[in-house]
Design a protein around this motif. Structure first.
Motif, PDB file in Angstrom:
ATOM      1  N   GLY A   1      -9.297  25.779 -46.859  1.00  0.00           N
ATOM      2  CA  GLY A   1     -10.652  25.567 -47.362  1.00  0.00           C
ATOM      3  C   GLY A   1     -10.849  24.288 -48.132  1.00  0.00           C
ATOM      4  N   VAL A   2      -9.758  23.576 -48.462  1.00  0.00           N
ATOM      5  CA  VAL A   2      -9.898  22.304 -49.170  1.00  0.00           C
ATOM      6  C   VAL A   2      -9.027  21.259 -48.480  1.00  0.00           C
ATOM      7  CG1 VAL A   2     -10.345  23.458 -51.373  1.00  0.00           C
ATOM      8  CG2 VAL A   2      -8.003  22.767 -50.802  1.00  0.00           C
ATOM      9  N   ASP A   3      -9.330  19.994 -48.753  1.00  0.00           N
ATOM     10  CA  ASP A   3      -8.555  18.899 -48.178  1.00  0.00           C
ATOM     11  C   ASP A   3      -7.547  18.417 -49.210  1.00  0.00           C
ATOM     12  OD1 ASP A   3      -7.473  16.711 -46.990  1.00  0.00           O
ATOM     13  OD2 ASP A   3      -9.360  15.652 -46.648  1.00  0.00           O
ATOM     14  N   ALA A   4      -6.310  18.886 -49.070  1.00  0.00           N
ATOM     15  CA  ALA A   4      -5.235  18.482 -49.982  1.00  0.00           C
ATOM     16  C   ALA A   4      -4.225  17.618 -49.234  1.00  0.00           C
ATOM     17  CB  ALA A   4      -4.562  19.708 -50.577  1.00  0.00           C
ATOM     18  N   SER A   5      -4.720  16.749 -48.357  1.00  0.00           N
ATOM     19  CA  SER A   5      -3.843  15.971 -47.486  1.00  0.00           C
ATOM     20  C   SER A   5      -3.245  14.748 -48.163  1.00  0.00           C
ATOM     21  CB  SER A   5      -4.621  15.514 -46.242  1.00  0.00           C
ATOM     22  OG  SER A   5      -5.734  14.713 -46.608  1.00  0.00           O
ATOM     23  N   GLU A   6      -3.739  14.388 -49.347  1.00  0.00           N
ATOM     24  CA  GLU A   6      -3.251  13.194 -50.016  1.00  0.00           C
ATOM     25  C   GLU A   6      -2.778  13.537 -51.424  1.00  0.00           C
ATOM     26  OE1 GLU A   6      -6.342  10.310 -49.988  1.00  0.00           O
ATOM     27  OE2 GLU A   6      -6.480  10.236 -47.811  1.00  0.00           O
ATOM     28  N   PRO A   7      -1.846  12.768 -51.960  1.00  0.00           N
ATOM     29  CA  PRO A   7      -1.431  12.990 -53.343  1.00  0.00           C
ATOM     30  C   PRO A   7      -2.627  12.891 -54.284  1.00  0.00           C
ATOM     31  CG  PRO A   7       0.066  11.472 -52.236  1.00  0.00           C
ATOM     32  CD  PRO A   7      -1.100  11.668 -51.317  1.00  0.00           C
ATOM     33  N   GLY A   8      -2.583  13.636 -55.348  1.00  0.00           N
ATOM     34  CA  GLY A   8      -3.690  13.644 -56.299  1.00  0.00           C
ATOM     35  C   GLY A   8      -3.873  15.013 -56.916  1.00  0.00           C
ATOM     36  N   THR A   9      -2.796  15.802 -56.934  1.00  0.00           N
ATOM     37  CA  THR A   9      -2.873  17.124 -57.558  1.00  0.00           C
ATOM     38  C   THR A   9      -3.158  16.980 -59.052  1.00  0.00           C
ATOM     39  OG1 THR A   9      -1.367  18.099 -55.953  1.00  0.00           O
ATOM     40  CG2 THR A   9      -1.591  19.234 -58.056  1.00  0.00           C
ATOM     41  N   TYR A  10      -4.015  17.856 -59.529  1.00  0.00           N
ATOM     42  CA  TYR A  10      -4.488  17.772 -60.912  1.00  0.00           C
ATOM     43  C   TYR A  10      -4.575  19.184 -61.451  1.00  0.00           C
ATOM     44  CZ  TYR A  10      -7.573  16.008 -64.694  1.00  0.00           C
ATOM     45  OH  TYR A  10      -8.115  15.659 -65.903  1.00  0.00           O
ATOM     46  N   LEU A  11      -4.145  19.389 -62.694  1.00  0.00           N
ATOM     47  CA  LEU A  11      -4.300  20.715 -63.274  1.00  0.00           C
ATOM     48  C   LEU A  11      -4.744  20.602 -64.721  1.00  0.00           C
ATOM     49  CD1 LEU A  11      -1.753  21.851 -65.312  1.00  0.00           C
ATOM     50  CD2 LEU A  11      -0.495  21.440 -63.202  1.00  0.00           C
TER      51      LEU A  11
ATOM     52  N   ALA B   1      -0.129  10.527 -59.695  1.00  0.00           N
ATOM     53  CA  ALA B   1      -0.829   9.271 -59.464  1.00  0.00           C
ATOM     54  C   ALA B   1      -1.891   9.502 -58.402  1.00  0.00           C
ATOM     55  CB  ALA B   1       0.152   8.192 -59.003  1.00  0.00           C
ATOM     56  N   GLY B   2      -3.078   8.971 -58.641  1.00  0.00           N
ATOM     57  CA  GLY B   2      -4.188   9.160 -57.715  1.00  0.00           C
ATOM     58  C   GLY B   2      -5.111  10.284 -58.112  1.00  0.00           C
ATOM     59  N   ALA B   3      -4.644  11.175 -58.985  1.00  0.00           N
ATOM     60  CA  ALA B   3      -5.510  12.242 -59.473  1.00  0.00           C
ATOM     61  C   ALA B   3      -6.454  11.689 -60.533  1.00  0.00           C
ATOM     62  CB  ALA B   3      -4.683  13.381 -60.057  1.00  0.00           C
ATOM     63  N   GLY B   4      -7.590  12.326 -60.682  1.00  0.00           N
ATOM     64  CA  GLY B   4      -8.537  11.859 -61.683  1.00  0.00           C
ATOM     65  C   GLY B   4      -9.767  12.736 -61.747  1.00  0.00           C
TER      66      GLY B   4
ATOM     67  N   ARG C   1       0.516   6.673 -67.263  1.00  0.00           N
ATOM     68  CA  ARG C   1      -0.646   5.855 -67.620  1.00  0.00           C
ATOM     69  C   ARG C   1      -1.888   6.396 -66.926  1.00  0.00           C
ATOM     70  NH1 ARG C   1       0.278   0.819 -64.977  1.00  0.00           N
ATOM     71  NH2 ARG C   1       1.470   2.175 -63.573  1.00  0.00           N
ATOM     72  N   LYS C   2      -3.017   6.274 -67.627  1.00  0.00           N
ATOM     73  CA  LYS C   2      -4.290   6.730 -67.086  1.00  0.00           C
ATOM     74  C   LYS C   2      -5.334   5.628 -67.255  1.00  0.00           C
ATOM     75  CE  LYS C   2      -5.617  10.973 -67.628  1.00  0.00           C
ATOM     76  NZ  LYS C   2      -6.113  12.267 -68.174  1.00  0.00           N
ATOM     77  N   GLN C   3      -6.059   5.362 -66.186  1.00  0.00           N
ATOM     78  CA  GLN C   3      -7.131   4.363 -66.238  1.00  0.00           C
ATOM     79  C   GLN C   3      -8.451   5.054 -66.544  1.00  0.00           C
ATOM     80  OE1 GLN C   3      -7.784   2.082 -62.594  1.00  0.00           O
ATOM     81  NE2 GLN C   3      -8.180   0.261 -63.817  1.00  0.00           N
ATOM     82  N   TRP C   4      -9.244   4.407 -67.392  1.00  0.00           N
ATOM     83  CA  TRP C   4     -10.546   4.936 -67.807  1.00  0.00           C
ATOM     84  C   TRP C   4     -11.649   3.942 -67.482  1.00  0.00           C
ATOM     85  CZ3 TRP C   4     -11.878   9.378 -70.841  1.00  0.00           C
ATOM     86  CH2 TRP C   4     -10.799  10.206 -71.175  1.00  0.00           C
ATOM     87  N   HIS C   5     -12.780   4.481 -67.046  1.00  0.00           N
ATOM     88  CA  HIS C   5     -14.018   3.706 -66.878  1.00  0.00           C
ATOM     89  C   HIS C   5     -15.081   4.455 -67.670  1.00  0.00           C
ATOM     90  CE1 HIS C   5     -17.767   2.401 -64.904  1.00  0.00           C
ATOM     91  NE2 HIS C   5     -17.119   1.303 -64.590  1.00  0.00           N
ATOM     92  N   LEU C   6     -15.666   3.780 -68.667  1.00  0.00           N
ATOM     93  CA  LEU C   6     -16.626   4.433 -69.561  1.00  0.00           C
ATOM     94  C   LEU C   6     -17.886   3.593 -69.682  1.00  0.00           C
ATOM     95  CD1 LEU C   6     -13.564   4.514 -71.243  1.00  0.00           C
ATOM     96  CD2 LEU C   6     -14.811   6.468 -72.167  1.00  0.00           C
TER      97      LEU C   6
ATOM     98  N   LEU D   1      -2.369   6.733 -63.003  1.00  0.00           N
ATOM     99  CA  LEU D   1      -1.651   5.626 -62.378  1.00  0.00           C
ATOM    100  C   LEU D   1      -0.183   5.951 -62.121  1.00  0.00           C
ATOM    101  CD1 LEU D   1      -3.126   2.663 -64.477  1.00  0.00           C
ATOM    102  CD2 LEU D   1      -3.947   3.574 -62.293  1.00  0.00           C
ATOM    103  N   ASP D   2       0.317   7.030 -62.720  1.00  0.00           N
ATOM    104  CA  ASP D   2       1.724   7.391 -62.589  1.00  0.00           C
ATOM    105  C   ASP D   2       1.871   8.874 -62.294  1.00  0.00           C
ATOM    106  OD1 ASP D   2       2.713   4.775 -63.348  1.00  0.00           O
ATOM    107  OD2 ASP D   2       2.164   5.278 -65.414  1.00  0.00           O
ATOM    108  N   THR D   3       3.058   9.236 -61.826  1.00  0.00           N
ATOM    109  CA  THR D   3       3.432  10.637 -61.626  1.00  0.00           C
ATOM    110  C   THR D   3       4.693  10.920 -62.446  1.00  0.00           C
ATOM    111  OG1 THR D   3       2.551  10.672 -59.370  1.00  0.00           O
ATOM    112  CG2 THR D   3       4.121  12.389 -59.962  1.00  0.00           C
TER     113      THR D   3
END
Length: 432
Positions: free
Chosen positions: A215-225, A283-286, A306-311, A368-370
């Motif tokens: 039911g979801v597209d989890a085909s790319e790295p970017g797991t987030y919890l 890395a890639g999650a956000g 590391r985490k990138q922010w746009h505010l 930016l990192d895992t």
């Protein structure tokens, strides 16, 4: 030892990729293209450097009319192996379908132009203050009205944490049975919903995904919890990590103790409002661009990675569209031309860095990192308590969708509103 673990994990991933690929192709032979897609996405999650797997996933997505996703797979397959002819032929076939504006093709190669979207709107560096300024000027200089970053707070005796306690093994042993909101499909879009797993299982799946995630597209790295903590979990976490946080970020303790009174009521408030959380991701999650629904102020302490922010300040709202519409790290100005006029801030946080933003600020994040780990909390201040009160009253009146309200819980909140007024009413200059 770490190198050995990486080799073993890489081998396991390739074996699992082959397993899911074989299962997916079997579904495809039987005409069950949706099941084929879910399994082929799982195979690509484990091995995103297989041009064959990426191409075949694209073909299955074409068959269930997901043209944009299919095009993305073919492009990726060609990036992995430029000599692979089949994805080129599939892209040519895609021309007959109605793809959205912005997808252009090179007539010779049959590949659309690289979908690189540079940031062309104004990007400013954030204001930075010292930890000493934060601690001494929080109230007197109304720092709670300001957006700021504190660098390397761990270098001070006033902020500390035993970082060795943040390993996945340590967290699983200490808090493994706690419930986490698990997003194998990332949180880069507004309309995403979590799987509810134990923290132990969430961390295990982040390390080595073993599910198809139908039911979801989890085909790319970017797991987030997100681990949303109640009072007992919060107290245990601070003790487990030997954490000492800046006192302004704990300024909600006194009013909670007064108006909510019991640990059960405080926990209900924390959980319903997602007041304090541990955020973990690859890395890639956000998190997509948005404003916080309760109009609270928030802080975040970067603990690992590391985490990138746009505010963007609330004044930029006319240029920002709605939540989740624009990816401001890769803005598609041809679709969202007003975003080109935005003036915002961008920065990366490293372990030990602190960030604070007032109510109504737009923010988007990208790991930016895992792994990346951060601790975050929410605040009511003299400047935003009426905002928060109004939003909570909307929830209790049935007009909101943040949490299910009960009469007992809403009666407790009324006591908090009265207390906030007594504490901060003379300082109030808010416009609702």
């Amino acid at each position: 030892i770490q190198y050995y673990v990486l080799i073993v994990c890489s081998y396991q991933r390739k074996e699992m990729a082959k397993h899911y690929y074989d299962v997916g192709m079997e579904y495809a032979k039987n005409g069950d293209y949706h099941s084929a897609v879910f399994n082929l996405r799982a195979s690509c999650r484990h091995n995103n450097m297989s041009a064959l797997m990426l191409n075949d996933l694209g073909v299955m997505e074409m068959r269930i009319y997901q043209w944009e996703k299919a095009l993305k797979r073919f492009r990726r397959a060609l990036a992995v192996d430029p000599s692979f002819k089949t994805p080129k032929e599939n892209i040519v076939e895609l021309r007959q379908y109605n793809l959205p504006a912005g997808y252009e093709y090179n007539d010779t190669a049959g590949i659309e132009k690289e979908d690189v979207y540079p940031q062309l709107h104004e990007l400013l560096s954030p204001p930075e203050i010292s930890l000493e300024e934060l601690l001494s000027n929080w109230t007197s200089h109304r720092l709670y009205d300001s957006f700021f970053v504190v660098r390397n707070a761990f270098s001070s005796d006033q902020v500390s944490m035993n970082l060795s306690t943040l390993s996945f093994e340590s967290l699983s042993n200490a808090f493994g049975d706690e419930r986490a909101d698990f997003y194998p499909h990332n949180m880069l879009e507004e309309q995403v919903h979590p799987f509810f797993l134990s923290l132990r299982e969430s961390l295990r799946q982040l390390t080595l995904p073993e599910e198809v995630y139908v039911g979801v597209d989890a085909s790319e790295p970017g797991t987030y919890l997100q681990w949303n903590m109640d009072k007992a979990a919060w107290d245990r976490f601070l003790a487990h990590t030997a954490a000492h946080l800046p006192s302004p970020f704990l300024s909600d303790h006194p009013w909670m103790d007064q108006c909510l009174s019991s640990e059960e009521a405080i926990s209900e408030f924390l959980l319903k409002t997602h007041w304090r959380m541990l955020l973990v991701g690859e890395a890639g999650a956000g998190m997509f661009s948005h404003q916080d629904s309760l109009r609270t102020a928030s802080w975040q302490l970067q603990m690992a990675g590391r985490k990138q922010w746009h505010l963007c300040s609330p004044s930029q709202t006319p240029h920002l569209y709605t939540a989740g519409q624009v990816d401001f790290f890769r803005p598609q100005y041809y679709r969202f031309p007003l975003a080109r006029n935005a003036s915002c801030y961008q920065t990366s946080l490293s372990p030990g860095d602190l960030l604070f933003y007032p109510p109504d600020w737009w923010h988007q994040t990208l790991n930016l990192d895992t792994p990346t780990l951060a601790l975050t909390g929410t605040l009511v201040t003299p400047s935003n308590y009426l905002f928060v009160k109004t939003q909570l009253e909307r929830q209790c009146g049935g007009a909101g969708d943040i949490f299910p309200a009960t009469d007992r819980f809403c009666r407790l909140l009324k006591g908090c509103y009265d207390l906030w007024e007594r504490l901060w009413g003379s300082e109030n200059d808010q416009e609702l």
